[in-house]
Scaffold this active site. Structure first.
Site, PDB file in Angstrom:
ATOM      1  CG  HIS A 195      -9.076 -32.851 -11.525  1.00 35.05           C
ATOM      2  ND1 HIS A 195      -8.507 -31.586 -11.835  1.00 35.05           N
ATOM      3  CD2 HIS A 195      -9.166 -32.965 -10.108  1.00 35.05           C
ATOM      4  CE1 HIS A 195      -8.209 -31.016 -10.757  1.00 35.05           C
ATOM      5  NE2 HIS A 195      -8.646 -31.846  -9.689  1.00 35.05           N
ATOM      6  CD  GLU A 218      -9.303 -30.359  -3.402  1.00 31.76           C
ATOM      7  OE1 GLU A 218      -8.448 -31.245  -3.700  1.00 31.76           O
ATOM      8  OE2 GLU A 218     -10.497 -29.976  -3.951  1.00 31.76           O
ATOM      9  CG  ASP A 234      -5.424 -30.210  -5.400  1.00 27.88           C
ATOM     10  OD1 ASP A 234      -4.720 -29.513  -6.158  1.00 27.88           O
ATOM     11  OD2 ASP A 234      -6.504 -30.604  -5.861  1.00 27.88           O
TER      12      ASP A 234
END
Length: 260
Positions: free
Chosen positions: A44, A147, A173
């Site tokens: 990310h 997640e 998430d």
């Protein structure tokens, strides 16, 4: 077995952070803070594969274990960060037992996996391949991130996969996947986290979680979670800067009040 993997498996309290700033100076500063580990976030953040080795090297300056969150399930990405000298890997979005088994195969050398042998930094660029092969399976941490709604539904099968050291919960998430975002979804999200944690612990797996602040670490530690990734270097930088600026402004206002 490395101390890092042993501490993970033995469920010692470990506190680290995500490293998202793509510069060795940020890694050195973070590593010098006293954290137990850091996790370079390739998934990310704007960190390229060619930069990861330098960031791991920077963490080594302070002898802080550096694991890497890879972008996905690709075996070549997992091999790349381990060849660069990472202490472990965090594989995101694991929703099935087969995906967990694939992560094991990508992380471990035969006979426990199918990782390819390469002359990377971890093996002293080819000069110490036999030494590295002899210890890698026992020392590298494999954490898989649960997640998704699918991961929640399949957590018992996922937790039963041999070779997984730690099951890491991604609340952000997960909240989106199970439609439990915001204050209204907190009770549902907490229940899902509790289900994942207790199922994993019952299977003998250590459990980790991301927390944006340390405020509720004590409560989750009481629930058996032992591996905490607190915020990130960017989040800590922003929060500290905002707090400093606010304190400076309040100090100026206080001084002006006294003068008046």
């Amino acid at each position: 077995m490395s101390d890092f993997r042993r501490n993970c498996i033995e469920q010692k309290l470990l506190v680290g952070t995500f490293a998202a700033i793509p510069h060795p100076v940020a890694i050195e500063v973070t590593a010098a803070s006293g954290i137990d580990f850091l996790c370079i976030d390739w998934e990310h953040s704007q960190i390229g594969r060619e930069r990861i080795e330098d960031l791991i090297r920077a963490a080594d300056v302070h002898r802080v274990p550096a694991m890497v969150r890879v972008p996905g399930h690709a075996a070549e990405d997992i091999a790349a960060v381990l060849d660069a000298g990472a202490a472990g890997v965090l594989v995101p979005r694991i929703s099935t037992a087969e995906e967990a088994r694939a992560a094991v195969r990508a992380t471990r050398y035969p006979p426990h996996g199918a990782r390819g042998v390469g002359p990377g930094r971890a093996a002293a660029y080819g000069y110490r391949i036999p030494d590295y092969l002899a210890k890698a399976n026992a020392e590298l941490v494999l954490a898989i991130q649960v997640e998704t709604a699918g991961g929640l539904a399949n957590i018992a099968e996922i937790a039963a996969v041999e070779g997984v050291d730690l099951i890491f919960i991604g609340p952000g998430d997960l909240s989106v996947s199970i439609d439990a975002m915001g204050p209204g979804g907190k009770e549902r999200l907490d229940a899902a986290i509790g289900t994942i944690a207790q199922t994993a612990l019952s299977a003998g797996r250590a459990v980790g979680i991301f927390r944006p602040s340390p405020d509720d670490v004590g409560a989750w530690a009481q629930a058996g979670i032992s591996f905490f990734v607190l915020a990130s270097d960017t989040m800590f930088l922003g929060a500290a800067m905002a707090a400093g600026a606010d304190a400076a402004r309040r100090g100026k206002q206080t001084a002006q009040t006294r003068e008046n």
